[in-house]
Design a protein around this motif. Structure first.
Motif, PDB file in Angstrom:
ATOM      1  N   LYS A  48      -0.748   2.259 -19.011  1.00 55.73           N
ATOM      2  CA  LYS A  48      -1.915   2.654 -19.799  1.00 55.73           C
ATOM      3  C   LYS A  48      -2.393   1.482 -20.670  1.00 55.73           C
ATOM      4  N   ASN A  63      -9.895   8.312 -25.008  1.00 57.98           N
ATOM      5  CA  ASN A  63      -9.227   9.137 -24.002  1.00 57.98           C
ATOM      6  C   ASN A  63      -7.728   8.884 -23.988  1.00 57.98           C
ATOM      7  N   ASN A  66      -6.108  10.398 -27.099  1.00 57.97           N
ATOM      8  CA  ASN A  66      -6.027  11.859 -27.003  1.00 57.97           C
ATOM      9  C   ASN A  66      -4.945  12.300 -26.025  1.00 57.97           C
ATOM     10  N   GLU A  67      -4.830  11.615 -24.884  1.00 57.87           N
ATOM     11  CA  GLU A  67      -3.765  11.928 -23.922  1.00 57.87           C
ATOM     12  C   GLU A  67      -2.393  11.699 -24.548  1.00 57.87           C
ATOM     13  N   GLN A  68      -2.252  10.583 -25.276  1.00 58.02           N
ATOM     14  CA  GLN A  68      -0.976  10.277 -25.916  1.00 58.02           C
ATOM     15  C   GLN A  68      -0.654  11.309 -26.994  1.00 58.02           C
ATOM     16  N   ASP A  70      -1.555  14.452 -26.954  1.00 57.24           N
ATOM     17  CA  ASP A  70      -1.098  15.648 -26.241  1.00 57.24           C
ATOM     18  C   ASP A  70       0.350  15.510 -25.798  1.00 57.24           C
ATOM     19  N   GLU A  71       0.712  14.338 -25.284  1.00 58.00           N
ATOM     20  CA  GLU A  71       2.095  14.092 -24.864  1.00 58.00           C
ATOM     21  C   GLU A  71       3.057  14.210 -26.044  1.00 58.00           C
TER      22      GLU A  71
END
Length: 126
Positions: A48, A63, A66-68, A70-71
């Protein structure tokens, strides 16, 4: 760490001395180093980080963050569950420590007849 990042194509030295194999980096590369370090502190996987270095748009970093996020939320839930299990086990162990040891004795008793009644008997009074 720098050699590993070079090996996976994340960074490239500005110049390599052929005699000593010493690697030189240009001051303009320090922004990349700081970005890599920052994203790694956030737990961002190297693939990433590489994606971001190739596409430094605001949308891309939003993006990724935000993905990180959520993880990390998923990991927090998992770790909270594990913590709860550990807390429960500690309570059980403390209870065992406070209890008195139980002595189990085997006692032989004479044979007895046992009756099992399936339906409750109703006694009627007259």
């Amino acid at each position: 760490m720098l050699r590993y990042y070079e090996k996976i194509g994340l960074i490239k030295p500005h110049y390599i001395d052929l005699n000593s194999s010493y690697r030189y980096y240009h001051t303009s590369q320090f922004e990349n180093f700081n970005t890599i370090r920052y994203l790694r502190i956030l737990g961002m996987p190297l693939d990433k980080v590489s994606e971001f270095l190739n596409d430094r748009s605001i949308g891309s970093i939003k993006n990724m963050l935000n993905e990180q996020k959520d993880e990390i939320s998923k990991k927090i839930k998992e770790l909270t569950l594990i913590k709860r299990k550990i807390d429960n086990r500690l309570v059980q162990l403390e209870s065992v420590e406070k209890s008195k040891p139980v002595i189990i004795k085997i006692k032989k008793v004479p044979s007895r007849k046992i009756v099992w009644i399936k339906k409750l008997l109703k006694l009627e009074m007259k």
